[in-house]
Design a protein around this motif. Structure first.
Motif, short mmCIF file in Angstrom:
data_model
loop_
_atom_site.label_atom_id
_atom_site.label_comp_id
_atom_site.label_asym_id
_atom_site.label_seq_id
_atom_site.Cartn_x
_atom_site.Cartn_y
_atom_site.Cartn_z
N UNK A 4 -22.81 -3.99 18.59
CA UNK A 4 -22.04 -4.89 19.44
C UNK A 4 -21.80 -6.22 18.74
N UNK A 52 -30.51 -2.27 18.40
CA UNK A 52 -29.57 -1.72 19.38
C UNK A 52 -28.35 -2.60 19.57
N UNK A 53 -28.51 -3.90 19.29
CA UNK A 53 -27.39 -4.81 19.51
C UNK A 53 -26.49 -4.92 18.29
N UNK A 101 -26.91 -3.76 28.01
CA UNK A 101 -27.86 -2.66 28.21
C UNK A 101 -28.33 -2.10 26.87
N UNK A 102 -28.07 -2.82 25.77
CA UNK A 102 -28.32 -2.26 24.44
C UNK A 102 -29.70 -2.57 23.90
N UNK A 103 -30.46 -3.43 24.57
CA UNK A 103 -31.78 -3.80 24.04
C UNK A 103 -32.83 -3.62 25.13
N UNK A 131 -21.46 -3.02 28.02
CA UNK A 131 -22.47 -2.23 27.31
C UNK A 131 -23.51 -3.04 26.54
N UNK A 132 -23.11 -4.17 26.00
CA UNK A 132 -24.02 -4.97 25.17
C UNK A 132 -25.27 -5.38 25.94
N UNK A 163 -30.66 -9.38 25.26
CA UNK A 163 -29.30 -9.00 24.87
C UNK A 163 -28.37 -10.20 24.99
N UNK A 221 -35.44 -1.64 18.87
CA UNK A 221 -34.83 -2.15 20.09
C UNK A 221 -33.86 -3.27 19.76
#
Lengths: 102, 234
Positions: free
Chosen positions: B165, B161-162, A58-60, A55-56, A66, B158
């Motif tokens: 994680x 978003x990380x 696709x997180x940015x 998942x990480x 990423x 954006x």
């Protein structure tokens, strides 16, 4: 959408509460089975692992930014920096990578 | 009794401060994904759990079905059942069921750890004090994060978003570094979830189901291959 969210939030709240409440309220035995205890002990780590990868990536905005954030998080987490430090550094690395690359 | 409450309050201060930063991140993530700020705060005030809220919110953003959401929540939060069971050994046998039912709402990884380390019996006033400041910190941080989201530029959002994680990595890596067993079990979970994500015939599998199968499968393998020594505290 808000009513879908509200239903989901209440569903999560109810199930989370029941999980916390039932053993303390209704059981007084001690859990002795080694395998069941080990299973439950491993759960938080495997959940976090399965949620983080892949998942990480696709997180940015891009896989490359990423990956940069992921590498920075790994380096700092390995050195046992605090949660906040690791998180902010990963965000900073993604921000920089996207400025430079995109 | 009143004394127990203030002892609990004092023990809860550092936990509450730590929660503000984590829930701040949660607030940014949830509001950034389009959840109204009132619902974001309601989530934190009714759920009071980091991994469960993060995962549940991501599932809601992917329009997951309620069954998938329910199962994912139960797997992620199953550790609370163990903590609750363990706490049952630390309270007086005469403690009433309503008191037990009320104080169980405040069981989190951190409050449980602190309560477990108490030498004395855990009382209702102590637990009530212990959970108060973390609860307020969790709600306050969420609100501030959700409010701050409006101030961020698209590029900053954006990058944010990380954040979640990054936090996960910070939680797992230090433990995996010390325990070969945890490291192998986590790698197995990662291998499963990567397989579920990219194997051509499995791409219809929802994120929640993939997470459940990966985590449960890897933990099961871990429990058989590397069972831990039984300790008093989980």
């Amino acid at each position: 959408m808000p009513s879908y969210y509200l239903g989901g939030i209440l569903l999560m709240a109810l199930s989370t509460y029941l999980i916390r409440m039932a053993p303390l309220t209704f059981f007084r035995r001690h859990l002795k089975n080694r395998r069941i205890r080990s299973f439950l002990d491993y759960i938080p780590f495997t959940v976090l692992g399965a949620m983080t990868f892949p998942g990480i990536f696709e997180s940015t905005g891009s896989t490359l930014s990423a990956a940069a954030g992921c590498a920075v998080a790994f380096l700092l987490a390995y050195r046992e920096k605090s949660l906040l430090t690791v998180t902010l550094a990963a965000v900073g690395a993604v921000y920089l990578a996207e400025r430079l690359l995109l | 009794m009143k004394n127990d409450f203030s002892t609990g309050l004092r023990h809860g201060v550092p936990i509450g401060l730590g929660y503000i930063s984590v829930s701040f991140t949660y607030g940014i993530l949830a509001a950034g994904g389009g959840m109204p700020i009132g619902l974001v705060v309601l989530m934190s005030m009714t759920n009071l759990t980091s991994a469960g809220q993060f995962a549940g919110t991501l599932l809601l953003f992917s329009s997951a079905g309620y069954l998938e959401l329910l199962l994912a929540t139960m797997v992620i939060n199953s550790r609370y059942a163990l903590m609750s069971l363990s706490l049952a050994q630390k309270v007086s046998a005469g403690l009433s069921r309503p008191h037990r039912a009320l104080m169980s709402f405040g069981i989190t990884d951190e409050t449980f750890t602190v309560a477990s380390l108490e030498e004395k019996e855990v009382t209702f006033p102590y637990m009530a004090g212990l959970m108060s400041i973390p609860y307020l910190g969790w709600a306050l941080g969420t609100f501030l994060g959700a409010a701050a989201d409006a101030l961020l530029t698209p590029r900053m959002q954006s990058a944010a978003g990380i954040a979640l994680y990054g936090m996960f990595i910070a939680l797992v890596l230090p433990v995996a570094k010390r325990s070969r067993d945890v490291l192998l079990v986590v790698l197995l979970a990662v291998a499963f979830s990567t397989f579920f994500r990219y194997a051509p015939f499995l791409q219809g599998l929802g994120g929640g189901y993939s997470m459940i199968l990966s985590a449960a499968g890897a933990s099961l393998a871990g429990a058989w291959l590397f069972p831990k020594e039984v300790e008093e505290v989980a």
